[in-house]
Design a protein around this motif. Structure first.
Motif, short mmCIF file in Angstrom:
data_model
loop_
_atom_site.label_atom_id
_atom_site.label_comp_id
_atom_site.label_asym_id
_atom_site.label_seq_id
_atom_site.Cartn_x
_atom_site.Cartn_y
_atom_site.Cartn_z
N ALA A 80 54.79 8.50 16.57
CA ALA A 80 54.83 8.62 18.02
C ALA A 80 54.79 7.26 18.69
O ALA A 80 55.40 7.05 19.75
CB ALA A 80 53.67 9.48 18.51
N LYS A 81 54.11 6.30 18.07
CA LYS A 81 54.03 4.95 18.62
C LYS A 81 55.10 4.03 18.04
O LYS A 81 55.11 2.83 18.33
CB LYS A 81 52.64 4.37 18.36
CG LYS A 81 51.54 5.13 19.10
CD LYS A 81 50.16 4.55 18.80
CE LYS A 81 49.09 5.32 19.57
NZ LYS A 81 47.72 4.79 19.32
N ARG A 82 55.97 4.60 17.24
CA ARG A 82 57.10 3.90 16.62
C ARG A 82 56.66 2.74 15.73
O ARG A 82 57.41 1.80 15.51
CB ARG A 82 58.11 3.43 17.68
CG ARG A 82 58.69 4.57 18.48
CD ARG A 82 59.96 4.23 19.17
NE ARG A 82 59.79 3.21 20.18
CZ ARG A 82 60.76 2.82 21.02
NH1 ARG A 82 61.96 3.37 20.94
NH2 ARG A 82 60.54 1.90 21.93
N ARG A 83 55.43 2.84 15.20
CA ARG A 83 55.01 1.89 14.18
C ARG A 83 55.68 2.24 12.86
O ARG A 83 55.83 1.38 12.00
CB ARG A 83 53.49 1.91 14.05
CG ARG A 83 52.78 1.29 15.25
CD ARG A 83 51.28 1.44 15.18
NE ARG A 83 50.66 0.88 16.38
CZ ARG A 83 49.44 1.21 16.81
NH1 ARG A 83 48.74 2.12 16.15
NH2 ARG A 83 48.93 0.65 17.89
N ALA A 90 55.69 -1.81 23.50
CA ALA A 90 55.56 -1.67 22.05
C ALA A 90 54.15 -1.22 21.72
O ALA A 90 53.17 -1.87 22.08
CB ALA A 90 55.88 -2.99 21.36
N GLY A 91 54.05 -0.07 21.04
CA GLY A 91 52.74 0.47 20.67
C GLY A 91 52.28 1.59 21.54
O GLY A 91 51.24 2.22 21.26
N CYS A 92 52.99 1.89 22.64
CA CYS A 92 52.60 3.03 23.47
C CYS A 92 52.98 4.32 22.76
O CYS A 92 53.79 4.34 21.83
CB CYS A 92 53.27 2.97 24.83
SG CYS A 92 55.06 3.29 24.83
N ASP A 93 52.38 5.44 23.19
CA ASP A 93 52.71 6.74 22.61
C ASP A 93 54.01 7.22 23.24
O ASP A 93 54.02 7.72 24.38
CB ASP A 93 51.58 7.73 22.84
CG ASP A 93 51.75 9.02 22.04
OD1 ASP A 93 52.87 9.57 22.05
OD2 ASP A 93 50.78 9.48 21.41
N VAL A 94 55.09 7.07 22.53
CA VAL A 94 56.41 7.38 23.07
C VAL A 94 56.55 8.87 23.36
O VAL A 94 57.17 9.26 24.36
CB VAL A 94 57.51 6.90 22.09
CG1 VAL A 94 58.89 7.32 22.57
CG2 VAL A 94 57.44 5.39 21.93
N ILE A 95 55.99 9.71 22.49
CA ILE A 95 56.08 11.15 22.71
C ILE A 95 55.41 11.54 24.02
O ILE A 95 55.95 12.33 24.81
CB ILE A 95 55.46 11.92 21.52
CG1 ILE A 95 56.24 11.63 20.23
CG2 ILE A 95 55.44 13.42 21.80
CD1 ILE A 95 57.67 12.09 20.24
#
Length: 656
Positions: free
Chosen positions: A428-431, A639-644
């Protein structure tokens, strides 16, 4: 004269030391912590170092014979056996060297539309023209494994084939079925029936393996590599005990057991995992007083890594997974077709699945070297640490009374859920990026074709056939006789009398949250004729806004929005005019921190006044957060935010 073959191109250069390398790295890091910057971690917490020395004394693991290719296995999973036969013959004619029968309700039946085998006539249709004495066959049938085994035994006897000459993995796996379904009659009853099937098959002279310890159920549910290994090892040990209690010697029992694991796109972890299960099983054999022998090892490309959106990326995922399984020493590899997550794959998708393997074998010659990863510092370290982590988990389940007891008590499910939630949060955070889904999405892609077969129902209107209690193969023999006489499977099935009910380990796909958002906005697009748009309010020159505008477009289009990057605006009036002309309800301000300091707040106020229902800002807010929110900025993407979470909030602003 020096032979060209003896030249050393590095002879003129001094040998570098690890200390010199570390000093050079520290100079580049400029005070940043080495462990946090360059050392990765697996889902099991295993450190992945940036540099490993060669393991000079490593020896190849005993696996697939050097120079011998693995079996190219294709799934026979069409609901109708006639259609499945057409596909199987096409596969075998064009390069496949093995088949996996995947019936409805099996662990490998992820969509719920697998093959329906009701009778011996169905099996005859499925295998018409298939030369069973020339190909390995694996059965993936869940709770129906015993019935499919009996059907195969009846067919082999009637066709006068020599059972000892056949290579069949019958796939009897009550533990895996319990984990997937979440219900079990009781372990003693399930174990007795499994032992009865194995003894019945062995009395008929079948070689190969009868039971399978299937780790896919853990991987499918989001578990870690060590959890998958520990589960497969625990199941194999439980079967070893069952078969010994049924009267087989330990040597006979171990040769009846195969292992199946998932292969995903993490090349090094997958290869290390396959190498680790061989080492772990050898440790069990040694503990039993046996000299380690070769384990029959199956691999199938992972279900959870497949995607519906931008599914062509699945070609890359399955290629890497197959590569890793091949060099990891798998005896048999099944590649899921690239459209498997969308629906039943057509002939083209099946062709790509088998050609992936053919190219790796025939053109890349991956099979020519036994255990090519032997001595590789990174792979050897991963193998060793996976063994340690999996062995510790295996011991935990053994202390609980075995893997069935651990499932019954829910400890395995809790551990898998923890690993799954951690991975889903990282995605969700694209890590953990999903190419084509969470990163580099293509909102204008075309959905590939899949098959749409008519659902086939099992025959239920039959009189029951009485079977003896499970013992030393008598129940299995009665089942074979019934099928040989024309019985349907329903006549041999009984109402469930399960007494154990636990949380099932249901399969997931990691891309599902993004795909749900894409599907919702695709529906809006189909309804309105226009894809919902996020207006990128770019400030300043191209060099100032391009990095964050590109980031924002990538993020919003991952959820199904359209977010084109406009040309630079001459002034604020031009920006507002373009916003109104776009018809967008959502805007995202994109520029540099320097321009945000002076322009972000007035731009947000102007967009709100112009009718923006929701305004975002690309970047962290810093000290301006309260002022930006007061000006109308509802959220920040970085970068690092909860994209969902961000995409769900954006979807809610559409009011659909």
């Amino acid at each position: 004269m020096t032979s060209p073959m003896s030249l050393s191109l590095a002879a003129e250069f001094p040998r570098a030391t690890e200390a010199q390398w570390r000093a050079a790295v520290d100079a580049v890091l400029k005070g940043k912590p080495f462990d946090k910057t360059l050392v990765g971690r697996t889902a099991d917490g295993i450190a992945i170092q940036p540099l490993y020395p060669r393991v000079a004394d490593a020896a190849p693991l005993a696996g697939r014979a050097g120079g011998a290719p693995w079996t190219i296995v294709q799934r026979a999973d069409q609901p109708d056996p006639r259609d499945a036969n057409v596909q199987a013959l096409d596969d075998l004619t064009n390069g496949a060297s093995g088949l996996a029968i995947v019936t409805r309700g099996a662990i490998g039946d992820h969509r719920g539309d697998g093959l329906v085998l009701d009778s011996l006539a169905d099996l005859d249709q499925l295998l018409d023209g298939v030369m069973l004495d020339l190909i390995p066959l694996r059965v993936d049938a869940g709770t129906s494994a015993g019935h499919v085994a009996a059907l195969l035994a009846a067919k082999v006897a009637r066709d006068k084939l020599d059972p000892a000459s056949l290579t069949m993995a019958f796939g009897i796996d009550p533990i895996g079925a319990f984990a997937r379904r979440g219900t079990l009659e009781n372990w003693n009853g399930a174990a007795a029936k499994a032992a009865d099937m194995v003894l019945g098959l062995r009395k008929r002279g079948f070689a190969g393996t009868q039971v399978i310890a299937d780790g896919r159920v853990i991987h499918d549910a989001g578990g870690s590599e060590a959890q998958e290994l520990a589960f497969a090892l625990g199941a194999a040990v439980q079967y070893l005990r069952v078969l010994e209690q049924a009267g087989l010697s330990l040597d006979e029992a171990r040769r009846a057991i195969a292992v199946l694991v998932a292969a995903d796109a993490d090349q090094f972890l997958t290869s290390a995992k396959l190498r680790a299960i061989r080492q772990l099983w050898a440790r069990v054999e040694t503990a039993c007083g046996l000299s380690p022998s070769r384990l029959e090892l199956h691999a199938e490309t992972a279900w959870r890594m497949t995607t519906k959106v931008d599914p062509a990326v699945n070609w890359l995922r399955t290629t890497m997974a197959c590569f890793a399984a091949g060099i990891g020493g798998a005896d048999h590899v099944t590649v899921q077709p690239w459209t498997a997550a969308i629906g039943l794959p057509d002939a083209f998708a099946r062709r790509i699945a088998r050609n992936t393997q053919l190219i790796l074998i025939e053109e890349s010659n991956l099979h020519r070297v036994a255990d090519p990863a032997a001595g590789s510092g990174g792979v050897e370290a991963l193998t060793s640490e996976l063994c340690e982590a999996a062995w510790a988990l295996f011991q935990d389940s053994e202390r609980a009374g075995g893997v069935v007891a651990a499932l019954s008590g829910g400890t395995i499910q809790v551990a898998v859920a923890k690993a799954r939630l951690a991975r889903q949060a990282a995605i969700a955070k694209r890590r953990e990026p999903l190419t084509g889904t969470s990163e580099f999405p293509n909102i204008h892609e075309l959905t590939p074709e899949v098959l749409h077969p008519v659902p086939r129902l099992a025959n239920r209107q039959v009189a029951p056939v009485e079977l003896p209690e499970a013992a030393k193969g008598e129940r299995f023999e009665a089942t074979v006789a019934a099928f040989d006489a024309g019985a349907f499977r329903a006549a041999l099935s009984r109402p469930k009398t399960d007494t154990i009910f636990v949380d099932p380990l249901a399969p997931i796909r990691l891309a599902e949250p993004f795909e749900a958002l894409r599907a919702a906005l695709d529906a809006v697009t189909a309804k309105t004729g226009k894809r919902p748009q996020v207006f990128l309010a770019v400030l300043g020159p191209v060099a100032a806004f391009t990095p964050r505008a590109t980031f924002a477009r990538n993020l919003f289009e991952a959820g199904g929005f359209e977010a084109p990057i406009p040309e630079a605006f001459a002034d604020g009036a031009g920006l507002l005019a373009a916003f109104k002309a776009s018809g967008a309800r959502i805007a995202c301000i994109c520029s540099s921190d320097e321009l945000y300091a002076t322009n972000a707040i007035p731009t947000a106020e102007a967009l709100t006044t112009a009718g923006a229902a929701q305004t975002w800002l690309a970047g962290r807010p810093g000290e301006q957060e309260d002022a930006l929110k007061s000006a109308g900025v509802g959220g920040f993407v970085f970068a690092g935010c909860d994209v969902i979470d961000c995409l769900n909030a954006a979807k809610a602003a559409l009011g659909e």
